[in-house]
Write a protein that holds these residues in place. Structure first.
Motif, PDB file in Angstrom:
ATOM      1  N   GLU A 129      47.401 -19.150  66.360  1.00  0.00           N
ATOM      2  CA  GLU A 129      45.940 -19.192  66.481  1.00  0.00           C
ATOM      3  C   GLU A 129      45.255 -18.625  65.247  1.00  0.00           C
ATOM      4  O   GLU A 129      44.246 -19.167  64.782  1.00  0.00           O
ATOM      5  N   LEU A 130      45.799 -17.540  64.712  1.00  0.00           N
ATOM      6  CA  LEU A 130      45.158 -16.849  63.587  1.00  0.00           C
ATOM      7  C   LEU A 130      45.689 -17.295  62.232  1.00  0.00           C
ATOM      8  O   LEU A 130      45.290 -16.751  61.196  1.00  0.00           O
ATOM      9  N   ASN A 131      46.600 -18.274  62.244  1.00  0.00           N
ATOM     10  CA  ASN A 131      47.193 -18.777  61.003  1.00  0.00           C
ATOM     11  C   ASN A 131      47.907 -17.667  60.235  1.00  0.00           C
ATOM     12  O   ASN A 131      47.770 -17.537  59.012  1.00  0.00           O
ATOM     13  N   LEU A 132      48.670 -16.863  60.966  1.00  0.00           N
ATOM     14  CA  LEU A 132      49.471 -15.789  60.386  1.00  0.00           C
ATOM     15  C   LEU A 132      50.922 -15.989  60.805  1.00  0.00           C
ATOM     16  O   LEU A 132      51.242 -16.884  61.585  1.00  0.00           O
ATOM     17  N   THR A 133      51.791 -15.142  60.325  1.00  0.00           N
ATOM     18  CA  THR A 133      53.177 -15.180  60.759  1.00  0.00           C
ATOM     19  C   THR A 133      53.351 -14.222  61.942  1.00  0.00           C
ATOM     20  O   THR A 133      52.599 -13.239  62.068  1.00  0.00           O
ATOM     21  N   PRO A 134      54.340 -14.473  62.804  1.00  0.00           N
ATOM     22  CA  PRO A 134      54.597 -13.516  63.884  1.00  0.00           C
ATOM     23  C   PRO A 134      54.881 -12.117  63.358  1.00  0.00           C
ATOM     24  O   PRO A 134      54.512 -11.117  63.986  1.00  0.00           O
ATOM     25  N   GLY A 135      55.499 -12.048  62.184  1.00  0.00           N
ATOM     26  CA  GLY A 135      55.763 -10.737  61.592  1.00  0.00           C
ATOM     27  C   GLY A 135      54.488  -9.997  61.247  1.00  0.00           C
ATOM     28  O   GLY A 135      54.405  -8.770  61.408  1.00  0.00           O
ATOM     29  N   ALA A 136      53.476 -10.722  60.762  1.00  0.00           N
ATOM     30  CA  ALA A 136      52.195 -10.094  60.434  1.00  0.00           C
ATOM     31  C   ALA A 136      51.517  -9.576  61.695  1.00  0.00           C
ATOM     32  O   ALA A 136      50.909  -8.497  61.694  1.00  0.00           O
ATOM     33  N   ILE A 137      51.613 -10.333  62.791  1.00  0.00           N
ATOM     34  CA  ILE A 137      51.048  -9.886  64.064  1.00  0.00           C
ATOM     35  C   ILE A 137      51.751  -8.612  64.523  1.00  0.00           C
ATOM     36  O   ILE A 137      51.108  -7.624  64.909  1.00  0.00           O
ATOM     37  N   SER A 138      53.078  -8.642  64.475  1.00  0.00           N
ATOM     38  CA  SER A 138      53.858  -7.479  64.903  1.00  0.00           C
ATOM     39  C   SER A 138      53.531  -6.250  64.053  1.00  0.00           C
ATOM     40  O   SER A 138      53.379  -5.137  64.567  1.00  0.00           O
ATOM     41  N   HIS A 139      53.384  -6.465  62.743  1.00  0.00           N
ATOM     42  CA  HIS A 139      53.067  -5.350  61.837  1.00  0.00           C
ATOM     43  C   HIS A 139      51.692  -4.762  62.158  1.00  0.00           C
ATOM     44  O   HIS A 139      51.520  -3.534  62.187  1.00  0.00           O
ATOM     45  N   ALA A 140      50.711  -5.648  62.411  1.00  0.00           N
ATOM     46  CA  ALA A 140      49.363  -5.169  62.715  1.00  0.00           C
ATOM     47  C   ALA A 140      49.347  -4.357  64.003  1.00  0.00           C
ATOM     48  O   ALA A 140      48.700  -3.304  64.090  1.00  0.00           O
ATOM     49  N   ILE A 141      50.071  -4.841  65.004  1.00  0.00           N
ATOM     50  CA  ILE A 141      50.079  -4.139  66.285  1.00  0.00           C
ATOM     51  C   ILE A 141      50.846  -2.829  66.178  1.00  0.00           C
ATOM     52  O   ILE A 141      50.454  -1.809  66.758  1.00  0.00           O
ATOM     53  N   ARG A 142      51.923  -2.823  65.377  1.00  0.00           N
ATOM     54  CA  ARG A 142      52.659  -1.573  65.158  1.00  0.00           C
ATOM     55  C   ARG A 142      51.761  -0.539  64.500  1.00  0.00           C
ATOM     56  O   ARG A 142      51.800   0.654  64.841  1.00  0.00           O
ATOM     57  N   GLY A 143      50.897  -0.995  63.585  1.00  0.00           N
ATOM     58  CA  GLY A 143      49.962  -0.073  62.960  1.00  0.00           C
ATOM     59  C   GLY A 143      48.987   0.524  63.962  1.00  0.00           C
ATOM     60  O   GLY A 143      48.664   1.722  63.899  1.00  0.00           O
ATOM     61  N   LEU A 144      48.505  -0.310  64.905  1.00  0.00           N
ATOM     62  CA  LEU A 144      47.613   0.201  65.948  1.00  0.00           C
ATOM     63  C   LEU A 144      48.343   1.205  66.838  1.00  0.00           C
ATOM     64  O   LEU A 144      47.779   2.236  67.228  1.00  0.00           O
ATOM     65  N   GLU A 171      44.053  -8.638  70.059  1.00  0.00           N
ATOM     66  CA  GLU A 171      43.345  -9.381  71.105  1.00  0.00           C
ATOM     67  C   GLU A 171      44.026 -10.713  71.391  1.00  0.00           C
ATOM     68  O   GLU A 171      44.203 -11.103  72.554  1.00  0.00           O
ATOM     69  N   ALA A 172      44.432 -11.421  70.327  1.00  0.00           N
ATOM     70  CA  ALA A 172      45.089 -12.719  70.516  1.00  0.00           C
ATOM     71  C   ALA A 172      46.456 -12.551  71.192  1.00  0.00           C
ATOM     72  O   ALA A 172      46.822 -13.322  72.076  1.00  0.00           O
ATOM     73  N   ALA A 173      47.215 -11.538  70.773  1.00  0.00           N
ATOM     74  CA  ALA A 173      48.534 -11.299  71.376  1.00  0.00           C
ATOM     75  C   ALA A 173      48.389 -10.911  72.844  1.00  0.00           C
ATOM     76  O   ALA A 173      49.182 -11.339  73.690  1.00  0.00           O
ATOM     77  N   ALA A 174      47.353 -10.112  73.162  1.00  0.00           N
ATOM     78  CA  ALA A 174      47.126  -9.711  74.549  1.00  0.00           C
ATOM     79  C   ALA A 174      46.731 -10.912  75.400  1.00  0.00           C
ATOM     80  O   ALA A 174      47.187 -11.066  76.542  1.00  0.00           O
ATOM     81  N   ARG A 175      45.909 -11.789  74.860  1.00  0.00           N
ATOM     82  CA  ARG A 175      45.423 -12.955  75.605  1.00  0.00           C
ATOM     83  C   ARG A 175      46.538 -13.966  75.852  1.00  0.00           C
ATOM     84  O   ARG A 175      46.633 -14.553  76.928  1.00  0.00           O
ATOM     85  N   HIS A 176      47.392 -14.164  74.839  1.00  0.00           N
ATOM     86  CA  HIS A 176      48.454 -15.156  74.961  1.00  0.00           C
ATOM     87  C   HIS A 176      49.753 -14.573  75.528  1.00  0.00           C
ATOM     88  O   HIS A 176      50.640 -15.335  75.919  1.00  0.00           O
ATOM     89  N   ALA A 177      49.857 -13.232  75.553  1.00  0.00           N
ATOM     90  CA  ALA A 177      51.128 -12.578  75.909  1.00  0.00           C
ATOM     91  C   ALA A 177      52.258 -13.117  75.037  1.00  0.00           C
ATOM     92  O   ALA A 177      53.388 -13.318  75.483  1.00  0.00           O
ATOM     93  N   SER A 178      51.934 -13.321  73.753  1.00  0.00           N
ATOM     94  CA  SER A 178      52.913 -13.886  72.827  1.00  0.00           C
ATOM     95  C   SER A 178      52.472 -13.605  71.398  1.00  0.00           C
ATOM     96  O   SER A 178      51.347 -13.934  71.030  1.00  0.00           O
ATOM     97  N   PHE A 179      53.358 -13.007  70.601  1.00  0.00           N
ATOM     98  CA  PHE A 179      53.062 -12.805  69.184  1.00  0.00           C
ATOM     99  C   PHE A 179      53.067 -14.144  68.446  1.00  0.00           C
ATOM    100  O   PHE A 179      52.272 -14.362  67.531  1.00  0.00           O
ATOM    101  N   THR A 180      53.959 -15.049  68.858  1.00  0.00           N
ATOM    102  CA  THR A 180      54.067 -16.348  68.186  1.00  0.00           C
ATOM    103  C   THR A 180      52.801 -17.161  68.356  1.00  0.00           C
ATOM    104  O   THR A 180      52.262 -17.717  67.399  1.00  0.00           O
ATOM    105  N   ARG A 181      52.288 -17.243  69.591  1.00  0.00           N
ATOM    106  CA  ARG A 181      51.074 -18.021  69.835  1.00  0.00           C
ATOM    107  C   ARG A 181      49.859 -17.366  69.194  1.00  0.00           C
ATOM    108  O   ARG A 181      48.956 -18.049  68.714  1.00  0.00           O
ATOM    109  N   ALA A 182      49.836 -16.040  69.151  1.00  0.00           N
ATOM    110  CA  ALA A 182      48.752 -15.343  68.457  1.00  0.00           C
ATOM    111  C   ALA A 182      48.785 -15.672  66.966  1.00  0.00           C
ATOM    112  O   ALA A 182      47.739 -15.896  66.340  1.00  0.00           O
ATOM    113  N   ALA A 183      49.981 -15.707  66.399  1.00  0.00           N
ATOM    114  CA  ALA A 183      50.121 -16.031  64.983  1.00  0.00           C
ATOM    115  C   ALA A 183      49.642 -17.448  64.692  1.00  0.00           C
ATOM    116  O   ALA A 183      48.962 -17.704  63.694  1.00  0.00           O
TER     117      ALA A 183
END
Length: 296
Positions: free
Chosen positions: A29-44, A15-27
């Motif tokens: 916001e959620l206090n995660l790394t861009p890699g963690a965001i990418s991994h979560a979305i790859r799992g979906l 949801e955060a990556a979709a709203r920001h159109a950015s893995f970095t900005r989503a990371a």
């Protein structure tokens, strides 16, 4: 057998990556790394068998499948937000409307009673701010003067705007009759309604004289002109009440389209969509001459 839903963490990442159109900005916001965001979305994506984002370097954008999922996730999050509201039975009948001081004073205030009737008894809570609305901070719908196309939000075009010069009817100096004569007068400038939009490039540029004052409020443009200190380039819809009352007069009759327009903006996952729709339709209907129903 019931299908176990994805983790809330992966849903939040999407949801955060979709709203920001950015893995970095989503990371961020959620206090995660861009890699963690990418991994979560790859799992979906593996789970759904669908690509959700198109990745071009550091930029990302939703695929059609991603857009569909994002809309459903926002709706679900809206329902969750409503479920955890402190007093949902009371908040549900109140519509918090954000707008600028100029729109509130010159356009909305005169019609609020009529608009409220269109909202089936809902309480309107009008809040004025010249900054962009934060829909995560209790704002339900905003009316703004801007370019439109705000990412992650729904919007409806309410009306276009025109610009033309105005002055006080008691202006002490002879009013100009052509563009070049503006250089002999104090010109009042506003960044969103600049004189460059109105000036005819084939005629002498009066702004080169340096006889100018700059303000950051469309209301101050009108008030300064009405006070007689100079000539302002006014937004027609805001100036209409003062023209009707005689506080202002138009000069140099030419008008030009403004770069921006009036928009209603809201979160598409809001649990108050029924009230928002009624309010927006009420504004468009009640102020039809100013806000033609040209939806967008």
């Amino acid at each position: 057998m019931a299908v176990r839903p994805p983790s809330l963490r992966s849903i939040a990442a999407f949801e955060a990556a979709a709203r920001h159109a950015s893995f970095t900005r989503a990371a961020e916001e959620l206090n995660l790394t861009p890699g963690a965001i990418s991994h979560a979305i790859r799992g979906l994506e593996d789970r759904l068998g669908q690509q959700l984002f198109l990745r071009t370097g550091r930029a990302v954008r939703l695929t059609p499948a991603g857009q569909t999922l994002a809309a459903r996730v926002r709706l679900s999050l809206g329902l969750l937000t409503d479920a955890f509201a402190t007093v949902p039975w009371r908040a549900a009948d109140r519509l918090v409307v954000s707008t600028t001081h100029s729109i509130a004073q010159k356009i909305l205030a005169p019609i609020l009673g009529q608009v409220q009737e269109c909202c089936a008894g809902a309480r309107l809570d009008l809040r004025c701010s010249d900054s962009l609305s934060d829909f995560d901070d209790g704002i339900d719908v905003a009316i703004r003067f801007g370019p439109g196309g705000w990412r992650g939000l729904e919007s409806r075009l309410l009306g276009r705007e025109v610009l033309f010069p105005v002055a006080s009817p008691d202006y002490g100096t002879s009013l100009p009759t052509k563009q070049a004569e503006l250089s002999d007068h104090l010109m009042i400038h506003h960044p969103e309604s600049g004189w460059r939009l109105w000036l005819d490039p084939s005629e002498p540029d009066p702004t080169q004289s340096g006889n100018a004052i700059y303000v950051d409020s469309a209301l101050i443009v009108i008030e300064a002109a009405a006070s007689g200190i100079g000539i302002g380039l006014a937004r027609g819809r805001l100036a209409a009440p003062d023209l009707a009352s005689g506080r202002l007069v138009r000069i140099l009759e030419r008008a030009t389209p403004a770069e921006y327009a009036y928009w209603a903006v809201w979160n598409g996952s809001s649990p108050k969509l029924r009230l928002i729709s009624a309010f927006v339709a009420g504004v468009a209907k009640t102020y039809k001459s100013e806000f033609p129903s040209t939806g967008g």
